[in-house]
Design a protein around this motif. Sequence first.
Motif, mmCIF file in Angstrom:
data_model
loop_
_atom_site.group_PDB
_atom_site.id
_atom_site.type_symbol
_atom_site.label_atom_id
_atom_site.label_comp_id
_atom_site.label_asym_id
_atom_site.label_seq_id
_atom_site.Cartn_x
_atom_site.Cartn_y
_atom_site.Cartn_z
ATOM 1 N N THR A 109 0.852 -1.184 0.000
ATOM 2 C CA THR A 109 0.000 0.000 0.000
ATOM 3 C C THR A 109 0.889 1.236 0.000
ATOM 4 O O THR A 109 1.862 1.309 0.762
ATOM 5 C CB THR A 109 -0.913 0.016 1.239
ATOM 6 O OG1 THR A 109 -1.707 -1.168 1.247
ATOM 7 C CG2 THR A 109 -1.826 1.221 1.215
ATOM 8 N N GLU A 117 -3.369 -0.442 -8.475
ATOM 9 C CA GLU A 117 -4.714 0.118 -8.388
ATOM 10 C C GLU A 117 -4.649 1.495 -7.732
ATOM 11 O O GLU A 117 -4.352 1.606 -6.543
ATOM 12 C CB GLU A 117 -5.619 -0.790 -7.563
ATOM 13 C CG GLU A 117 -5.764 -2.201 -8.091
ATOM 14 C CD GLU A 117 -6.528 -3.082 -7.124
ATOM 15 O OE1 GLU A 117 -7.774 -3.090 -7.197
ATOM 16 O OE2 GLU A 117 -5.869 -3.738 -6.288
ATOM 17 N N PHE A 135 -5.982 4.753 -5.896
ATOM 18 C CA PHE A 135 -7.065 5.236 -5.043
ATOM 19 C C PHE A 135 -8.076 4.141 -4.689
ATOM 20 O O PHE A 135 -9.268 4.266 -4.951
ATOM 21 C CB PHE A 135 -7.770 6.428 -5.700
ATOM 22 C CG PHE A 135 -6.880 7.629 -5.815
ATOM 23 C CD1 PHE A 135 -6.662 8.454 -4.721
ATOM 24 C CD2 PHE A 135 -6.224 7.916 -7.007
ATOM 25 C CE1 PHE A 135 -5.824 9.548 -4.813
ATOM 26 C CE2 PHE A 135 -5.385 9.004 -7.100
ATOM 27 C CZ PHE A 135 -5.186 9.823 -6.006
ATOM 28 N N VAL A 136 -7.563 3.081 -4.075
ATOM 29 C CA VAL A 136 -8.481 2.077 -3.509
ATOM 30 C C VAL A 136 -9.213 2.678 -2.304
ATOM 31 O O VAL A 136 -10.286 2.229 -1.932
ATOM 32 C CB VAL A 136 -7.738 0.799 -3.108
ATOM 33 C CG1 VAL A 136 -7.230 0.059 -4.331
ATOM 34 C CG2 VAL A 136 -6.562 1.106 -2.165
ATOM 35 N N THR A 137 -8.597 3.675 -1.690
ATOM 36 C CA THR A 137 -9.254 4.553 -0.724
ATOM 37 C C THR A 137 -8.875 5.976 -1.127
ATOM 38 O O THR A 137 -8.000 6.162 -1.987
ATOM 39 C CB THR A 137 -8.794 4.273 0.728
ATOM 40 O OG1 THR A 137 -7.445 4.731 0.885
ATOM 41 C CG2 THR A 137 -8.880 2.785 1.057
ATOM 42 N N PRO A 138 -9.496 6.993 -0.544
ATOM 43 C CA PRO A 138 -9.162 8.362 -0.954
ATOM 44 C C PRO A 138 -7.693 8.734 -0.793
ATOM 45 O O PRO A 138 -7.216 9.654 -1.468
ATOM 46 C CB PRO A 138 -10.051 9.221 -0.036
ATOM 47 C CG PRO A 138 -11.217 8.347 0.266
ATOM 48 C CD PRO A 138 -10.653 6.960 0.377
ATOM 49 N N ASP A 139 -6.976 8.028 0.087
ATOM 50 C CA ASP A 139 -5.582 8.411 0.310
ATOM 51 C C ASP A 139 -4.618 7.232 0.205
ATOM 52 O O ASP A 139 -3.511 7.269 0.753
ATOM 53 C CB ASP A 139 -5.417 9.086 1.672
ATOM 54 C CG ASP A 139 -5.935 8.222 2.825
ATOM 55 O OD1 ASP A 139 -6.455 7.123 2.545
ATOM 56 O OD2 ASP A 139 -5.810 8.648 3.979
ATOM 57 N N GLU A 140 -5.019 6.157 -0.514
ATOM 58 C CA GLU A 140 -4.132 5.005 -0.677
ATOM 59 C C GLU A 140 -4.261 4.408 -2.073
ATOM 60 O O GLU A 140 -5.354 4.355 -2.643
ATOM 61 C CB GLU A 140 -4.464 3.917 0.350
ATOM 62 C CG GLU A 140 -4.065 4.246 1.773
ATOM 63 C CD GLU A 140 -4.356 3.086 2.720
ATOM 64 O OE1 GLU A 140 -3.883 3.146 3.863
ATOM 65 O OE2 GLU A 140 -5.054 2.126 2.317
ATOM 66 N N CYS A 141 -3.129 3.958 -2.593
ATOM 67 C CA CYS A 141 -3.084 3.146 -3.804
ATOM 68 C C CYS A 141 -2.509 1.783 -3.419
ATOM 69 O O CYS A 141 -1.791 1.667 -2.431
ATOM 70 C CB CYS A 141 -2.217 3.787 -4.878
ATOM 71 S SG CYS A 141 -2.743 5.461 -5.342
ATOM 72 N N ARG A 142 -2.845 0.752 -4.218
ATOM 73 C CA ARG A 142 -2.403 -0.594 -3.868
ATOM 74 C C ARG A 142 -1.634 -1.223 -5.025
ATOM 75 O O ARG A 142 -2.093 -1.235 -6.163
ATOM 76 C CB ARG A 142 -3.587 -1.489 -3.513
ATOM 77 C CG ARG A 142 -3.172 -2.925 -3.128
ATOM 78 C CD ARG A 142 -4.379 -3.838 -2.941
ATOM 79 N NE ARG A 142 -5.214 -3.359 -1.837
ATOM 80 C CZ ARG A 142 -6.539 -3.213 -1.932
ATOM 81 N NH1 ARG A 142 -7.156 -3.489 -3.055
ATOM 82 N NH2 ARG A 142 -7.223 -2.782 -0.893
#
Length: 203
Positions: free
Chosen positions: A130, A172, A174-181
Amino acid sequence: MKLMRAVQDEPGQKLEELAAQAEIHINTARDHLRVLEEEGLVASRPLATGTRGRPPAGFYPVCGPGMNPSADERVMASLSRGDMLRRLYPSLDRSSVIGEEAQHQIDTLVAHLEDVGLEPDLDLDRLEVTVVPCPEYDLCDENRASICDVHERLIRDQLSQVSGPLEVEQLEPFVTPDECRLTLSMRKQRLPNPAMPPRKQQR
């Protein structure tokens, strides 16, 4: 980012071609290429022209060992740092799960992600990393997907600088507003084809 994308899209281009493709002044392109080369992300090689005089340089992404001395030094430093941390904190050693070569690939990858400010958080059991969104994303109003593509190809190149089975499966944003995976996978080894007869040894 535009210049790095231009180098990735067509390796071997000359300074003038890259400046035009990135839509920046040639002197700006020269300065940025120098920095990218010093950072171990780009390598320059003389291009054969068949004419007299100093040959122009072509620029290539660093996608393997021996292409750029700065990249080689960074790889060696990341491996030494990883080995040292695992001696101090044995719980960080996941080589029994992913193998020693993959562990060294992770060392190189983590060093790269930290250098570009992506703050990696690893889950090696799931082969997931992440990261925070890259700083360049909010600076570019157009072609934001191309920024993710540049980063993904840089990550692939980093993994290829150390021998090992890990490769990129998916990035991927923006799997969350402040994270990429980032999801990695183990490269499958080729098994011998049972339909092919064994090669006879030459005497």
